[in-house]
Structure formats: C-alpha cells, structure tokens
Design an enzyme around this catalytic site. Structure first.
Site, PDB file in Angstrom:
ATOM      1  N   GLY A  50     -16.390  21.424   8.936  1.00 51.80           N
ATOM      2  CA  GLY A  50     -16.811  20.619   9.227  1.00 51.80           C
ATOM      3  C   GLY A  50     -15.661  20.048   9.076  1.00 51.80           C
ATOM      4  N   CYS A  71     -10.552   9.336   6.954  1.00 52.06           N
ATOM      5  CA  CYS A  71     -10.773   8.154   8.473  1.00 52.06           C
ATOM      6  C   CYS A  71     -11.509   8.234   9.518  1.00 52.06           C
ATOM      7  CB  CYS A  71      -9.070   9.023   9.466  1.00 52.06           C
ATOM      8  SG  CYS A  71      -8.086   7.835   8.104  1.00 52.06           S
ATOM      9  N   GLY A 100       0.991  -1.094   0.035  1.00 51.08           N
ATOM     10  CA  GLY A 100       0.101   0.007   0.286  1.00 51.08           C
ATOM     11  C   GLY A 100       0.424   1.350   0.265  1.00 51.08           C
ATOM     12  N   LYS A 108      -8.383  19.745   4.173  1.00 58.42           N
ATOM     13  CA  LYS A 108      -7.644  20.471   5.147  1.00 58.42           C
ATOM     14  C   LYS A 108      -6.440  21.346   4.239  1.00 58.42           C
ATOM     15  CE  LYS A 108      -5.048  18.707   8.693  1.00 58.42           C
ATOM     16  NZ  LYS A 108      -4.748  17.461   9.378  1.00 58.42           N
ATOM     17  N   ASN A 134      -5.903   0.086   1.603  1.00 57.55           N
ATOM     18  CA  ASN A 134      -7.404   1.064   2.171  1.00 57.55           C
ATOM     19  C   ASN A 134      -8.551  -0.066   2.659  1.00 57.55           C
ATOM     20  OD1 ASN A 134      -6.622   0.467  -0.613  1.00 57.55           O
ATOM     21  ND2 ASN A 134      -8.633   2.063  -1.088  1.00 57.55           N
ATOM     22  N   THR A 135      -9.212   0.728   3.518  1.00 62.70           N
ATOM     23  CA  THR A 135      -9.874   0.214   4.184  1.00 62.70           C
ATOM     24  C   THR A 135     -11.037   0.910   4.284  1.00 62.70           C
ATOM     25  OG1 THR A 135      -9.230   0.833   6.487  1.00 62.70           O
ATOM     26  CG2 THR A 135      -8.528  -1.078   5.969  1.00 62.70           C
ATOM     27  N   PHE A 179      -0.770   7.374  13.448  1.00 65.83           N
ATOM     28  CA  PHE A 179      -1.760   8.406  14.589  1.00 65.83           C
ATOM     29  C   PHE A 179      -1.189   9.202  13.156  1.00 65.83           C
ATOM     30  CE2 PHE A 179      -1.668   5.173  17.382  1.00 65.83           C
ATOM     31  CZ  PHE A 179      -3.005   5.522  17.806  1.00 65.83           C
ATOM     32  N   LEU A 180      -0.472   9.288  12.483  1.00 62.58           N
ATOM     33  CA  LEU A 180      -0.255  10.981  11.413  1.00 62.58           C
ATOM     34  C   LEU A 180      -1.715  11.301  11.158  1.00 62.58           C
ATOM     35  CD1 LEU A 180      -0.620  10.337   8.248  1.00 62.58           C
ATOM     36  CD2 LEU A 180       1.244   9.407   8.660  1.00 62.58           C
TER      37      LEU A 180
HETATM   38  P1  NAI Z   1      -4.769   4.956   0.811  1.00 62.64           P
HETATM   39  O1  NAI Z   1      -6.074   4.805  -0.725  1.00 62.64           O
HETATM   40  O2  NAI Z   1      -4.266   6.303   0.027  1.00 62.64           O
HETATM   41  O3  NAI Z   1      -3.572   4.261  -0.143  1.00 62.64           O
HETATM   42  C1  NAI Z   1      -3.798   2.600   0.083  1.00 62.64           C
HETATM   43  C2  NAI Z   1      -2.884   1.957  -0.822  1.00 62.64           C
HETATM   44  O4  NAI Z   1      -2.847   0.359  -0.745  1.00 62.64           O
HETATM   45  C3  NAI Z   1      -3.379   1.881  -2.734  1.00 62.64           C
HETATM   46  O5  NAI Z   1      -2.651   3.088  -3.047  1.00 62.64           O
HETATM   47  C4  NAI Z   1      -3.721   0.781  -3.381  1.00 62.64           C
HETATM   48  O6  NAI Z   1      -3.961   0.735  -5.052  1.00 62.64           O
HETATM   49  C5  NAI Z   1      -3.414  -0.262  -2.495  1.00 62.64           C
HETATM   50  N1  NAI Z   1      -3.863  -1.550  -2.091  1.00 62.64           N
HETATM   51  C6  NAI Z   1      -5.071  -1.775  -1.773  1.00 62.64           C
HETATM   52  N2  NAI Z   1      -5.201  -2.781  -1.769  1.00 62.64           N
HETATM   53  C7  NAI Z   1      -4.231  -3.856  -2.354  1.00 62.64           C
HETATM   54  C8  NAI Z   1      -3.711  -4.679  -2.286  1.00 62.64           C
HETATM   55  N3  NAI Z   1      -3.864  -5.944  -2.386  1.00 62.64           N
HETATM   56  N4  NAI Z   1      -2.253  -5.235  -2.474  1.00 62.64           N
HETATM   57  C9  NAI Z   1      -1.736  -4.167  -3.088  1.00 62.64           C
HETATM   58  N5  NAI Z   1      -1.935  -2.824  -3.131  1.00 62.64           N
HETATM   59  C10 NAI Z   1      -2.957  -2.513  -2.156  1.00 62.64           C
HETATM   60  O7  NAI Z   1      -4.440   4.746   1.816  1.00 62.64           O
HETATM   61  P2  NAI Z   1      -4.615   5.439   3.132  1.00 62.64           P
HETATM   62  O8  NAI Z   1      -4.806   6.676   2.969  1.00 62.64           O
HETATM   63  O9  NAI Z   1      -2.875   4.969   3.398  1.00 62.64           O
HETATM   64  O10 NAI Z   1      -4.834   4.472   4.489  1.00 62.64           O
HETATM   65  C11 NAI Z   1      -4.407   3.433   4.524  1.00 62.64           C
HETATM   66  C12 NAI Z   1      -4.790   2.433   5.740  1.00 62.64           C
HETATM   67  O11 NAI Z   1      -4.046   3.608   6.991  1.00 62.64           O
HETATM   68  C13 NAI Z   1      -6.111   2.419   5.874  1.00 62.64           C
HETATM   69  O12 NAI Z   1      -6.692   1.395   6.881  1.00 62.64           O
HETATM   70  C14 NAI Z   1      -6.535   3.886   7.019  1.00 62.64           C
HETATM   71  O13 NAI Z   1      -7.960   4.455   7.623  1.00 62.64           O
HETATM   72  C15 NAI Z   1      -5.041   4.628   8.118  1.00 62.64           C
HETATM   73  N6  NAI Z   1      -5.637   5.819   7.890  1.00 62.64           N
HETATM   74  C16 NAI Z   1      -5.313   6.771   7.349  1.00 62.64           C
HETATM   75  C17 NAI Z   1      -4.336   7.482   7.794  1.00 62.64           C
HETATM   76  C18 NAI Z   1      -4.853   9.586   6.529  1.00 62.64           C
HETATM   77  O14 NAI Z   1      -4.403   9.801   7.442  1.00 62.64           O
HETATM   78  N7  NAI Z   1      -4.849   8.903   5.193  1.00 62.64           N
HETATM   79  C19 NAI Z   1      -3.622   8.522   8.581  1.00 62.64           C
HETATM   80  C20 NAI Z   1      -3.999   6.921  10.059  1.00 62.64           C
HETATM   81  C21 NAI Z   1      -4.246   5.994   8.988  1.00 62.64           C
END
Ligand code: NAI
Length: 465
Positions: free
Chosen positions: A273, A278, A11, A341, A93-94, A164-165
């Site tokens: 808002g 997240c 990811g 933001k 991503n979830t 937690f970023l």
């Molecule tokens: P994102 O959507 O930016 O990145 C996720 C990446 O995973 C995508 O590039 C996607 O192509 C890849 N991916 C998905 N399934 C895959 C697979 N089976 N194999 C290989 N690659 C795959 O998501 P983001 O924002 O980085 O979030 C990731 C996780 O971290 C989520 O669970 C989110 O809730 C959590 N999180 C996010 C924060 C944020 O500020 N964005 C902060 C803290 C936690």
C-alpha cells in the site's frame, strides 16, 4: 521582469530543505534563507555533522555541504527572513484537519494563515509570495485577502508553485524536474512575478519545462497529479488480490499492460500500500472539495482509491495472522522496514504502522529494523494512533539495530519497506535462526520466490498465488 537576489522559505521540512538547497546550488548569486519556528529542526540543519541533518535524502548532504554558509542559511528568525526577502516561499505542512468542519478530509490551513499574517505584519516592501505547500484550490484568494489588508500600501503578488518531488529521489527530481508549474494572475504584474520565478528555475531547467497557468489550475493540478499517481497504485493493488486467487502473477500483468504506450510502465508496482504524507491527504482534500461543490459522484470516485489502499494494508496483516495458524499471540514477527518507502527516513502514513497496529491487536511480539528510522519515531507513530496504551506498545514492540540477530526464534519476517540492503542479507543464516516453518511475507515484492523457497522458507509475495 525582476531578477531576484534574496529568497526566504518558511518551513524547513521535506520540501523546503531540499528545494531551497537546490536553488542555492544552482543560483549562486541568490541568497536563500530557510526559516522555521521549530528551533530543534533549524539546529539540525546547522549541525556541523552532516549526518545529523533532519532529513535523509540521497545527495542532499553534499549539496548542503557546498552551499551552507555561502548562499544558503537556516534560521529560526522568521521575521528577519521575511523582512529581507524579495520572494517568499511558503512550504509549511498542511495536514488533514483533525477537528471541526471538514475533519478527516479538508486540509488544515492554520499554518498557512499564520505565515500570511506574519508576512503581512513584517513586510515593508513589495514581495512575491509563492505557495509551495500543497493547497486546496482558491487558497491564494485567502492569502491575498490577508495580505492586501496590511494598511501599509505594500503590494503582494501571489504565485502557486506546487512541488512534485518524491521523497527518496528528491534531489534528482529537483535537478531534473519533468516540469515546473507556476500559476499566477494574468495581469501585467502577475506575469512579471511568474517570469521572475521562472527565471530562478531557468538557471538549470530548459524553459519548455516551465509551465505557466492561472493560479487555480496550478493549485488543482497538484492535487490531481497525486490523485492520479495514487490511483495507479490502488489499481494494480486491486489486481494483486485477484492474482493471488488465480495463477496470474501481478508483475507479469503489470509488464503486459505497461507495454501499451497509452498506459505506460511506471508506477505499476504492487505493494502493501502507498504511504507518505501526501497521497492520502491530497486525495481526501480533493474529495472534500468535490463534496463541497455538490459533486458527490466525483468525491466517491476518488475516495475509492483510499478505500482500496486501506484494504491492501488490512489484507496483508490478515494474511499474516491466518497463515500463522490463525494466531500470532506471543509470536515473534520481525519487521524489515518502517519508512513509507526506501531512501527516506519519513514514516508519515507508512503502511508498516498500520500493519503493526493490526498485529499488535492480536498480541504479536514485533521487532522492527529500519536502517534510517529512529526508535523514537517508531513509538511516536504507534502512540499517535491511540489504539492502546503507550506502555503496551513498548512491551509488545521492540526496535533493533541488528537485523540478522533479531530473527533468532522468530516465527515470521514481514518486509514493509523496499530497502536495497534486504536483498543482500544472508537469508540462509536467517533461515537457520528462525523457528520452523519459517515464514516470510514480502509486502514489497523484493525477493525471489524460487530462491527463498529453495532455502526452505514458506514465502508469501504480494500478487502471486
Ligand atoms: P514538513 O512537516 O516536513 O515541514 C513543514 C515545516 O514547516 C515544519 O518544520 C514546521 O515546523 C514548519 N512550520 C509550520 N508552520 C510554520 C510557521 N507558521 N512558521 C514557520 N515554520 C512553520 O512538511 P513537508 O513534507 O515539507 O510538506 C510541506 C508542504 O509541501 C505540504 O503542503 C505538503 O503537502 C507539500 N509537499 C510535500 C511533499 C513531500 O514529499 N513531503 C512533496 C510535495 C509537496
């Protein structure tokens, strides 16, 4: 405790990219490979021009410049990344489920399961698997059940290490984390795995800030942390509505209560808002989990945080319509900001999308300026809502790179993101450009009310009468 020399992160998104860049920077002896199925994203991470990285975060491109090709690598060869690594972070991503049981609330764990099955298929040696994605409580059990049935005798330790970023300050948050949370089994091998991950973070963080818990506490803590943060925003936003009806000022109220050390002053800024990928998703997930355990009151309590957030966005849009003499049809309204933001190009769940959607329903002519968000993303965000035909979205809403010129003959400006540059604009010139009376709706409490009024604007600021 084993010292790790090869890490893989599945990811390459907003979490995987910055987190792994910082690990690579601070742990030069560890080889870090970030893999993703999305080849376009990987190509962007590998782009020679660092301005083309897929994610904008202050300080990120400098770290990538220093580490990429040395001990930080981006690749779409997921299997190879898994095969080589001793420790695998899952950072996919979830999102909230859009189908089936739990639709609209539960987290969609499809990507997580695919990762687990991929690891199970490829792994030939023992590995530590780290949940970096935000996951419902007890997801580690699901992972374990898939990984323990490979039939190859490979041993997996599963850790929860939620991130937690905050976007916009990701690099600083990672370098100076308040705390790092590591959850794992309370067995000797579980403890050894926790210590190995702790050792990675100890390269730059004091050990006292690295908390170890059982795996379930760690998973739940991430959801609860986001729920508490979002609750503060909704709480102060609810008070902003009351301030607008009285002579109270929400900033003065926030300051007054924030001086109480039990309350504290952070995260008390009223706005149009909260957004981002997240807060809403994680609260919905918490609500779903509470409901699934029959805890209806707990579920309803947290659901109210989202109801208040939706109310705040709707209230802002309705106020624009009613202030502009109850019709915005054909009126040009300039949006300053689209990102959820400042200092990020992320638009997921941005308030701007919902305010625009409400105004487009009233046939407003919107022109959007955001310094970091592309036209393609803005239209994709609107089309995703499915409220109207994509063609109509393009007829009613334009995207500009010229924020001052865009205000020519505009009826109103709405500030949706708190980008610093908006404060430095020549507002007298903007006023001269606009139709009169010229309205500004400040959804981020960015500008000074008296200064704007003295130029001649009809100025509305959230949380002030
Ligand atoms: P994102 O959507 O930016 O990145 C996720 C990446 O995973 C995508 O590039 C996607 O192509 C890849 N991916 C998905 N399934 C895959 C697979 N089976 N194999 C290989 N690659 C795959 O998501 P983001 O924002 O980085 O979030 C990731 C996780 O971290 C989520 O669970 C989110 O809730 C959590 N999180 C996010 C924060 C944020 O500020 N964005 C902060 C803290 C936690």
């Amino acid at each position: 405790m084993k010292k790790i020399s090869k890490i893989c992160c599945i990811g390459a998104g907003y979490v995987g990219g910055p987190t792994m860049s910082v690990i690579a920077l601070k742990c030069p002896e560890i080889q870090v490979t970030v893999v993703d199925l999305n080849e376009k994203r990987i190509a962007q991470w590998n782009d020679d021009n660092l301005d083309n990285l897929p994610i904008y975060e202050p300080g990120l491109k400098e770290i990538v410049a220093e580490t990429r090709g040395k001990n930080l690598f981006f690749s779409s060869d997921v299997d190879k990344g898994i095969d080589e690594a001793e420790m695998i972070f899952i950072s996919v991503n979830t999102p909230t489920k859009t189908y089936g049981k739990g639709k609209g609330q539960a987290a969609d764990l499809k990507n997580i399961e695919l990762c687990a099955r991929n690891i199970a298929k490829v792994a030939k040696e023992d590995k530590i698997v780290v949940e970096k994605s935000t996951l419902p409580v007890r997801t580690a059990e699901t992972l374990k059940s898939i990984l323990d049935n490979t039939g190859k005798g490979v041993k997996f330790e599963i850790l929860s290490n939620p991130e937690f970023l905050a976007e916009g300050t990701a690099i600083d948050d990672l370098l100076n984390a308040d705390r790092v949370l590591i959850g794992g089994d309370e067995t000797p091998s579980g403890q050894a795995a926790k210590d190995s991950l702790s050792w990675v973070y100890e390269h730059w963080l004091p050990k006292e800030r690295i908390l170890q818990t059982n795996v379930w506490s760690s998973e739940l803590s991430k959801l609860v942390a986001n729920a508490f943060l979002a609750q503060r925003v909704s709480s102060i936003n609810s008070i902003s509505a009351l301030c607008e009806k009285t002579d109270a000022n929400v900033a003065e109220v926030a300051r007054a209560i924030g001086f109480d050390s039990r309350i504290g002053s952070k995260f008390l800024n009223s706005s149009v808002g909260f957004g981002g990928s997240c807060f809403q998703k994680d609260i919905l997930n918490l609500v779903y989990i509470a409901k699934s355990f029959g805890l209806q009151e707990v579920a309803e309590y947290w659901e109210q945080v989202i109801i208040m957030n939706d109310y705040q966005k709707r209230r802002f849009a309705e106020n624009i319509v009613s202030t502009l003499y109850n019709t915005v049809s054909g009126k040009k309204i300039v949006f300053y900001g689209w990102a959820f933001k400042k200092d990020t190009n992320d638009t997921r769940e941005s308030a701007a999308i919902y305010v625009a959607d409400a105004l487009l329903e009233e046939k407003a002519q919107i022109v959007v300026y955001d310094p970091k968000v592309s036209e393609e993303t803005i239209y994709a965000d609107l089309d995703y809502l499915g409220t109207r035909d994509p063609k109509e979205n393009r007829e009613l809403l334009q995207v500009t790179k010229a924020p001052i010129e865009a205000t020519k003959d505009a009826h109103a400006i709405a500030i949706l993101t708190e980008w610093d540059e908006f404060k430095t604009y020549d507002w007298k010139k903007i006023y001269a450009n606009m139709l009169k009376p010229a309205f500004v709706f400040d959804g981020r409490r960015l500008l000074d009310k008296d200064a704007m009024a003295s130029i001649g604007f009809k100025f509305y600021k959230i949380g002030e009468s």
